[in-house]
Design an enzyme around this catalytic site. Structure first.
Site, PDB file in Angstrom:
ATOM      1  N   HIS A 414       0.739  -1.193  -0.060  1.00  0.00           N
ATOM      2  CA  HIS A 414       0.038  -0.055  -0.065  1.00  0.00           C
ATOM      3  C   HIS A 414       0.676   1.342  -0.004  1.00  0.00           C
ATOM      4  CE1 HIS A 414       1.204   0.984   4.231  1.00  0.00           C
ATOM      5  NE2 HIS A 414       0.288   1.649   4.408  1.00  0.00           N
ATOM      6  N   GLY A 415       2.343   1.159   0.097  1.00  0.00           N
ATOM      7  CA  GLY A 415       3.072   2.417   0.064  1.00  0.00           C
ATOM      8  C   GLY A 415       4.410   2.128   0.249  1.00  0.00           C
ATOM      9  N   ALA A 416       5.029   2.817   0.707  1.00  0.00           N
ATOM     10  CA  ALA A 416       6.585   2.832   0.825  1.00  0.00           C
ATOM     11  C   ALA A 416       6.815   2.046   2.463  1.00  0.00           C
ATOM     12  CB  ALA A 416       7.216   4.025   0.837  1.00  0.00           C
ATOM     13  N   GLY A 417       6.037   2.214   3.128  1.00  0.00           N
ATOM     14  CA  GLY A 417       6.208   1.659   4.439  1.00  0.00           C
ATOM     15  C   GLY A 417       7.200   2.560   5.370  1.00  0.00           C
ATOM     16  N   LYS A 490       0.400  19.086   3.099  1.00  0.00           N
ATOM     17  CA  LYS A 490       0.504  18.275   4.078  1.00  0.00           C
ATOM     18  C   LYS A 490      -0.326  18.638   5.203  1.00  0.00           C
ATOM     19  CE  LYS A 490       2.653  15.372   5.350  1.00  0.00           C
ATOM     20  NZ  LYS A 490       1.528  14.476   5.431  1.00  0.00           N
TER      21      LYS A 490
END
Lengths: 491, 96
Positions: A414-417, A490
């Site tokens: 799901h992502g870089a982690g 962000k």
């Protein structure tokens, strides 16, 4: 039904390498494991989880009743509460359980990708003003509110209607809906079982990004790996796209909190002790199990409505910044994916097919070509999977591979982690250095707080390239396109 | 933060651990629902060991001009929760 299982996994479990990208925690590694734990990884990524509790958490998941095949972890595994983030586990509907800790606090946290009609050359001169507009149109940051405040009487409709509710209110277009997982709405949601506290938290937060790792990014398509599918998705190099990452905000957090505590109480009253109380659970078919699934679906719908309302804000911001009419701007939904959710799906188990409840926590569904769950326009290519990277590197569009069905119940990363916890990142990085580094590469950042930037510093994350390479090597997903940031909002 | 307003908070659990989670979740909810920031707490535990608590908390409403909000707590977790009843201390990990 009484749940019983042995205490398990007091130490860092042993990993056995099965093939280039597959590691196994054997079933006999700890008392109480019902199935092996399987992790898709490689040496570089494994070095990043050494000494963190996520492998123990994977083995803990393997102790849960009714678990099918294996307890699984995706290449971006990292520490979570109860289940590791990057965890996938499927449970039989008759003998298995549902565990809110296997979905996570941010129910239907997910990612949506929007395609704009613009090239990077058209946007670059107006980028600063565009990011400012986005920052104004889409509230972000700690406790952010004010996006699309709801009256108490509206909340049920949002919980039942998901993205469809927002489109019916004029906050989106009908053609946005088929391009979303579940078309932006799980029909089996039960709004009536969502607590007043959860509703209160959600009422003020619809249409807001929140804080933490949530973001809104203007990106350009940097590289294409699968030309035919990228063409269908409308992603050619140089095209400007928008990625947003957020979930069900306080409403989902409260639903998870409510049910983790309720299930913990029930287990205590039945005399069941868990290896980790954060894994509290109930049989799928039990009254509390069914009630949780109804509430989870309602919270998931809230998240889809949230991403839909934010999409509307993005369209308004582009129109304002570029001095165009929002209705004439062709900003289209490419796909919208959930990465904290549980679903009942049919899978091959023990030589036959079986309906199972698949928990995906920090993991995505990644169905291959041909599955009817994939939008018709994409069905010949596979389901798109959206992978947000950190704000200094790249994000990816992937597609589900046929082998994902047998290897991971049709799931991927799901992502870089995270590599560093948020706290460790705030200590390790300085705000000025992070923003200077990004500015040096032409990336514009607007954040509600300095912490919002430092805790998400590029160095806090694993290498997304490595994660998607392993996911491809393991037969879960293939690369379709790489996206790089131009500007970031962000929380 | 100033102790300007007062709220009543109560919670119960099966044991001290779940009591701590339930009680802190109530305090978090106070902040999330109405922006109430807790400054002072007077709490009375009930039971031996405690399985319920009745508290009176004082504080004020969140004001972005005076209260820099840095990190949002999403939830109170059971993860590695440790309680020392003798010293009246607990270590609680929150999800942010």
């Amino acid at each position: 039904m009484l749940l019983r299982w042995a205490r398990a996994v007091p130490h860092v479990p042993n990993l056995v390498r099965r093939d280039e990208f597959t590691y196994e925690i054997p079933r006999d590694e700890a008392a109480g494991m019902r199935v092996p734990g399987v992790l898709f990884s490689d040496e570089a990524l494994l070095a990043g989880v050494a000494g963190d509790p996520s492998l123990t958490q994977l083995a803990n998941v393997a102790t849960l009743p009714g678990i099918e095949r294996n307890a699984l972890a995706m290449p971006d595994i990292h520490f979570g509460y109860g289940f590791p983030v990057g965890g996938v586990a499927a449970f039989g509907l008759d003998e298995g359980i549902v565990s809110p800790g296997g979905i996570g606090y941010d129910i239907n946290c997910g990612v949506r990708l929007l395609r704009t009609p613009f090239t990077v050359d058209e946007i670059r001169p107006k980028l600063g003003g565009l990011i400012d507009r986005l920052y104004r149109e889409v509230p972000s940051g700690v406790g952010s509110r004010g996006g699309y405040p709801l009256a108490r009487s509206d909340v049920d409709e949002v919980l039942a209607g998901g993205a469809r509710w927002a489109v019916a209110r004029g906050l989106g277009r009908a053609e946005d809906l088929p391009m979303q997982e579940e078309e932006g709405r799980i029909p089996s949601a039960t709004p009536s079982v969502v607590s007043d506290a959860a509703r209160q938290r959600g009422m003020k937060q619809l249409g807001t990004l929140g804080s933490g790792n949530h973001f809104l990014e203007v990106q350009r398509v940097d590289a294409v790996f699968d030309r035919p599918f990228a063409d269908v998705l409308g992603l050619e190099p140089g095209r400007v796209v928008v990625m947003l990452h957020t979930g069900s905000r306080g409403l989902g957090h409260q639903v998870a909190t409510d049910f983790i505590q309720e299930m913990d109480r029930r287990l205590a009253s039945e005399g069941v002790t868990l290896v980790d109380r954060q894994l509290s659970c109930a049989p799928v078919g039990s009254e509390p199990g069914q009630r949780y699934l109804g509430a989870m679906a309602a919270a998931a719908n809230f998240a889809w409505a949230n991403r839909q309302v934010i999409t509307h804000g993005v369209r308004r911001a582009f129109a304002a910044a570029l001095d165009r009419n929002a209705d004439d701007l062709d900003i289209a939904v490419v796909y919208d994916i959930a990465h904290n959710i549980a679903k009942i799906e049919e899978h091959r188990v023990d030589g036959g097919t079986k309906r199972v409840l698949v928990h995906r926590k920090g993991a995505t569904r990644a169905f291959p070509a041909g599955r009817e769950e994939v939008p018709e326009r994409y069905r010949a290519y596979g389901q798109p999977v959206l992978i947000p990277g950190d704000m200094g590197s790249a994000s990816y569009v992937l597609a589900g591979l046929p082998t994902s069905m047998d290897r991971s119940f049709g799931s991927s990363c799901h992502g870089a982690g995270r590599r560093l916890s948020r706290h460790a990142a705030i200590r390790a990085f300085k705000y000025d250095e992070v923003t200077r580094g990004l500015a040096g590469r032409g990336i514009v950042v607007r954040s509600a707080s300095r912490e919002g930037v430092t805790e998400e510093a590029p160095g806090a994350y694993k290498d997304v390239e490595e994660v998607v390479r392993v996911a491809e090597g393991a037969g879960l997903t293939r690369r379709v396109a790489r996206l790089v940031p131009l500007g970031v909002v962000k929380g | 933060m100033r102790p300007r307003k007062e709220r009543a908070v109560s919670a119960s659990g099966e044991d001290p651990t779940s009591l701590v989670v339930a009680y802190l979740s109530q305090l978090l909810l106070l902040q999330q629902e109405e922006g109430f920031l807790v400054r002072e707490i007077r709490a009375r535990p009930l039971g031996e060991p405690p399985t319920a608590v009745v508290a009176s908390v004082r504080g004020e409403l969140f004001d972005p001009a005076r209260h820099p909000a840095r990190i949002e707590v999403k939830a109170i977790t059971f993860h590695d929760l440790e309680i020392d009843l003798k010293r009246g201390r607990a270590r609680v990990i929150v999800d942010i």
